[in-house]
Design an enzyme around this catalytic site. Structure first.
Site, PDB file in Angstrom:
ATOM      1  N   CYS A 171       0.847  -1.183   0.000  1.00  0.00           N
ATOM      2  CA  CYS A 171       0.000   0.000   0.000  1.00  0.00           C
ATOM      3  C   CYS A 171       0.885   1.236   0.000  1.00  0.00           C
ATOM      4  CB  CYS A 171      -0.901   0.026   1.229  1.00  0.00           C
ATOM      5  SG  CYS A 171      -2.360  -1.018   1.045  1.00  0.00           S
ATOM      6  N   LYS A 173     -21.388  -8.980   4.292  1.00  0.00           N
ATOM      7  CA  LYS A 173     -21.913  -7.646   4.540  1.00  0.00           C
ATOM      8  C   LYS A 173     -23.421  -7.689   4.795  1.00  0.00           C
ATOM      9  CE  LYS A 173     -18.448  -5.810   1.460  1.00  0.00           C
ATOM     10  NZ  LYS A 173     -17.989  -7.114   0.905  1.00  0.00           N
ATOM     11  N   ARG A 225      -7.428  -5.195   7.322  1.00  0.00           N
ATOM     12  CA  ARG A 225      -6.425  -6.269   7.265  1.00  0.00           C
ATOM     13  C   ARG A 225      -5.187  -5.858   8.057  1.00  0.00           C
ATOM     14  NH1 ARG A 225      -8.164  -6.463   1.325  1.00  0.00           N
ATOM     15  NH2 ARG A 225     -10.087  -7.654   1.582  1.00  0.00           N
TER      16      ARG A 225
HETATM   17  C1  LIG Z   1     -17.152  -7.255  -0.037  1.00  0.00           C
HETATM   18  C2  LIG Z   1     -16.789  -8.533  -0.581  1.00  0.00           C
HETATM   19  C3  LIG Z   1     -17.224  -8.922  -1.844  1.00  0.00           C
HETATM   20  C4  LIG Z   1     -18.084  -8.043  -2.726  1.00  0.00           C
HETATM   21  O1  LIG Z   1     -19.304  -7.775  -2.156  1.00  0.00           O
HETATM   22  P1  LIG Z   1     -20.319  -6.827  -2.925  1.00  0.00           P
HETATM   23  O2  LIG Z   1     -21.441  -6.673  -1.948  1.00  0.00           O
HETATM   24  O3  LIG Z   1     -20.691  -7.523  -4.172  1.00  0.00           O
HETATM   25  O4  LIG Z   1     -19.609  -5.544  -3.188  1.00  0.00           O
HETATM   26  C5  LIG Z   1     -16.846 -10.162  -2.293  1.00  0.00           C
HETATM   27  N1  LIG Z   1     -16.087 -10.998  -1.555  1.00  0.00           N
HETATM   28  C6  LIG Z   1     -15.681 -10.661  -0.311  1.00  0.00           C
HETATM   29  C7  LIG Z   1     -14.876 -11.631   0.465  1.00  0.00           C
HETATM   30  C8  LIG Z   1     -16.007  -9.416   0.210  1.00  0.00           C
HETATM   31  O5  LIG Z   1     -15.578  -9.081   1.425  1.00  0.00           O
END
Ligand SMILES: *Cc1c(COP(=O)(O)O)cnc(C)c1O
Length: 437
Positions: free
Chosen positions: A135, A347, A144
């Site tokens: 980074c 999420k 992370r």
């Molecule tokens: C955030 C994430 C994604 C993508 O999620 P979207 O809701 O499609 O943006 C894919 N894989 C992992 C492991 C993630 O943390």
């Protein structure tokens, strides 16, 4: 047009008296000149820490090192650095040494959901491919954080090819997210190779890149990078602005180039105590983003990674921010507020409640102004039974077999073609007792 200011000029000549502005916009120069010690920060900002502060900072740096691009440091206001949102995101805080009882090393279980090196496969149709462990600026709030301070490296072709092979062998993957580290710390030609390999896989429909370079190293977005990206469309980019002060003439220039190349831009912010946990700051941020053709995508609740406890807010702060945005401003300016669930749950969107009540033919809702209203549902509605056989259905759909994924979760309980009528935790005492009777 000059896109740097007096402060940046002073800083450039301070860091390197002989090169000054000629090199300022060279991203490799910015990387090479990255500030990595407390003393350099003191010297550049003209500030000093006393011996006690210094000792704690040194301890913090042993665990989580420091690296700031000259550009990003130039955005700090030295007069008010302690409260500065740029400073707080990039400079160590003694709070990072506190390990809270709820902290975890890898709260999102990314390492566990990894079928092969560099790949995290959590959702059915998309994967995360970590093509960089480097980074340009070490965000203090990095999710992370366990990896911050590992040896910087960019995986070799062999390792990346293995990740790409996994994607090639799994036809359900239609969306590949390149992440890291920061993918834009790879050279154009290396990135070009990765994108070419991915594009050669018929089932990969979309490639996404997650990068913070437009925010912390905007000069990385060169004309040649953009020309290369254009060849691999559809390419989407998500970046990471957290505060309106990060939107500068340089970062605007960077995102303009990307948007002009036809790349849809999204932004993922992290809700951070003392940085952006304020409805007015957030509204100002999202407005500036859309003015620059960046769609606010996610607002993340701060993760449970070790060393981030001083950045966390209650979830209520996020709901309050969402309440201040929804309805009050353009729909496309409002991000989705999400909590990335521990142990790889993914999420989960959270929203203020708008559905107040419900009867058999009427829903009661409230709007953003506090008006309580109703929506009258149809008196009769004949649902079409779905047996996944479109030949018998009037809503014709032509899907090939491979596009039909297995139904999971609540969607599985709701559909007609699966007999599952409950989702039950595996280790229920109640069920254990049944087995023994
Ligand atoms: C955030 C994430 C994604 C993508 O999620 P979207 O809701 O499609 O943006 C894919 N894989 C992992 C492991 C993630 O943390």
């Amino acid at each position: 047009m000059t896109i740097y200011n007096q402060k940046q000029q002073d800083l450039a000549s301070h860091i390197h008296p002989d090169v000054a502005m000629s090199k300022w916009k060279d991203w490799k120069w910015q990387l090479k000149q990255s500030i990595k010690t407390i003393s350099s920060v003191e010297e550049i900002l003209g500030i000093t820490f006393d011996e006690k502060e210094r000792k704690i900072l040194d301890q913090t740096m042993e665990k989580f090192p420091l690296s700031i691009t000259p550009y990003y440091l130039s955005l700090v206001d030295p007069e008010n650095y302690k409260e500065d949102p740029i400073f707080k995101q990039s400079f160590p805080s003694p709070g990072e040494l506190l390990v809270h009882r709820d902290d975890m090393k890898d709260p999102l279980a990314e390492d566990m959901d990894s079928p092969t090196d560099l790949v995290t496969h959590r959702y059915p149709d998309r994967v995360l491919l970590q093509i960089s462990n480097v980074c340009s600026m070490y965000c203090r709030h990095c999710t992370r954080k366990r990896r911050v301070g590992d040896v910087d490296f960019i995986p070799g072709k062999e390792a990346i090819r293995k990740g790409i092979d996994y994607i090639r062998q799994n036809e359900m993957i239609r969306d590949v997210l390149l992440s890291g580290g920061d993918p834009f710390l790879l050279d154009d030609s290396y990135l070009d190779w990765i994108l070419t390999e991915l594009r050669a896989i018929p089932h990969v429909e979309v490639i996404r890149i997650g990068t913070r370079t437009p925010v912390v190293l905007p000069y990385r977005i060169t004309d040649s990078l953009v020309e290369m990206l254009k060849k691999h469309h559809p390419v989407w980019i998500n970046t990471h602005f957290n505060h309106p002060r990060e939107i500068t003439s340089s970062s605007k220039e960077a995102v303009r180039k990307l948007a002009d190349a036809g790349i849809p831009l999204g932004n993922q912010s992290v809700l951070l105590a003392g940085v952006n946990d304020c409805p007015r700051i957030m509204k100002s941020l999202v407005h500036k983003l859309v003015k620059n053709r960046i769609r606010p995508y996610y607002l993340y609740q701060c993760d449970l990674s070790e060393g981030l406890s001083h950045f966390r807010t209650p979830v209520g702060k996020g709901i309050e921010i969402m309440e201040s945005l929804l309805g009050h401003t353009s729909g496309f300016s409002v991000p989705t507020y999400v909590i990335d669930a521990p142990h790889g749950g993914g999420k989960i969107p959270v929203m203020p409640n708008y559905l107040i009540s419900w009867s058999t033919n009427k829903v009661v809702l409230r709007n953003y102004e506090g008006v309580i209203t109703t929506y009258k549902e149809p008196d009769s509605y004949e649902p079409i039974f779905c047996d996944r056989n479109c030949d018998d259905c009037r809503l014709q759909l032509d899907l090939n077999e491979s596009e039909e994924a297995k139904s999971v979760g609540i969607a599985r309980l709701l559909n007609d073609y699966d007999q599952t009528d409950a989702l039950t935790p595996e280790d229920l005492d109640r069920l254990e007792r049944r087995n023994h009777e």
